[in-house]
Structures are given as C-alpha cells and as structure tokens.
Design a protein around this motif. Structure first.
Motif, PDB file in Angstrom:
ATOM      1  N   PHE A 190      41.554  27.688  65.228  1.00 55.12           N
ATOM      2  CA  PHE A 190      40.807  28.019  65.309  1.00 55.12           C
ATOM      3  C   PHE A 190      40.182  27.032  67.008  1.00 55.12           C
ATOM      4  O   PHE A 190      40.108  28.303  68.173  1.00 55.12           O
ATOM      5  N   THR A 191      40.768  26.120  67.078  1.00 58.95           N
ATOM      6  CA  THR A 191      40.867  25.643  68.789  1.00 58.95           C
ATOM      7  C   THR A 191      41.613  26.193  69.903  1.00 58.95           C
ATOM      8  O   THR A 191      41.424  26.127  70.719  1.00 58.95           O
TER       9      THR A 191
ATOM     10  N   VAL B  51      40.745  29.199  70.999  1.00 62.17           N
ATOM     11  CA  VAL B  51      40.007  28.755  71.759  1.00 62.17           C
ATOM     12  C   VAL B  51      40.365  28.414  73.268  1.00 62.17           C
ATOM     13  O   VAL B  51      40.134  29.105  74.122  1.00 62.17           O
TER      14      VAL B  51
ATOM     15  N   ILE C 152      41.929  32.145  75.212  1.00 61.82           N
ATOM     16  CA  ILE C 152      40.266  32.336  75.864  1.00 61.82           C
ATOM     17  C   ILE C 152      40.664  31.520  77.345  1.00 61.82           C
ATOM     18  O   ILE C 152      40.436  32.017  78.199  1.00 61.82           O
TER      19      ILE C 152
ATOM     20  N   SER D 106      46.501  24.956  73.828  1.00 68.42           N
ATOM     21  CA  SER D 106      46.300  25.658  73.037  1.00 68.42           C
ATOM     22  C   SER D 106      47.959  25.880  72.448  1.00 68.42           C
ATOM     23  O   SER D 106      47.978  25.876  70.925  1.00 68.42           O
TER      24      SER D 106
ATOM     25  N   ILE E 166      42.069  36.123  68.032  1.00 74.59           N
ATOM     26  CA  ILE E 166      40.879  35.405  68.727  1.00 74.59           C
ATOM     27  C   ILE E 166      41.102  35.319  70.128  1.00 74.59           C
ATOM     28  O   ILE E 166      39.875  35.433  70.419  1.00 74.59           O
TER      29      ILE E 166
ATOM     30  N   GLY F 250      38.385  37.322  71.641  1.00 72.16           N
ATOM     31  CA  GLY F 250      37.502  36.247  72.862  1.00 72.16           C
ATOM     32  C   GLY F 250      37.388  36.717  74.416  1.00 72.16           C
ATOM     33  O   GLY F 250      36.876  36.626  75.515  1.00 72.16           O
TER      34      GLY F 250
END
Length: 104
Positions: free
Chosen positions: A7-8, A11, A14, A42, A65, A69
C-alpha cells in the motif's frame, strides 16, 4: 506487513507521478528530485512486498493504487475533468483490485 509495504509503495507511486507532472519534463530540479526519490522508495517497497505477495497480485495492486490515486490527485489538485465515464473506469479498476486481493 507485506500488504502495508505494498500500500505504501502505491502511495509513493502516486507521489512520483504527481511530482513528474510538476517537473515539466524534468526541467524543474526540485520536482525532478522528488520524482526520483519517490520512485526509488516505491520500487523498493514493492520489492519488499513481493517477498511474500505473488508477483501478479503485487504488481497489479501497486499499479492500480497508482492509477486510481493519480486519477484522484489529477481531479483534486490539477482540475482535471470529472466525467461519468472516467469515474466508471476508476471504479472498475478499484473493483479489479478488490477481486485481486480476495483471490490472493
């Protein structure tokens, strides 16, 4: 813990996509630096998550994501258009991500 890393990583995808847009073709040093640093973080977090999560699942969720995002950031911060078809497309990506997670 692998899902948190994944998940990170999404982010940070994004963040680098937004910073790349702000770099205007890598002509602005600060935004270019943020792009590169966020990309490295990432990719590293994605690699760590892939120790546990299968490649197809991890990569699909990571890119999803990032895509959804970046779509949202484009709307909220860059004034990109919101149309029913674009919202449907984003919803389908999210549905695919949920199905991928459930299938793992």
């Amino acid at each position: 813990m692998a899902w948190l890393y994944l998940f990170t990583a999404g982010v940070f995808e994004i963040i680098w996509a937004f910073a790349m847009k702000q770099s205007f073709g890598f002509t602005r040093p600060f935004a270019t630096t943020i792009t590169i640093i966020a990309m490295l973080i990432s990719f590293w977090l994605l690699a760590v998550a892939m120790r546990t999560i299968p490649l197809g699942t991890a990569y699909t969720i990571w890119t999803g994501i990032g895509a959804v995002g970046a779509f949202a950031v484009g709307i909220w911060f860059l004034g990109e258009p919101v149309t029913p078809l674009r919202l449907l497309a984003a919803a389908l990506i999210v549905a695919g991500l949920i199905l991928m997670k459930l299938a793992s």
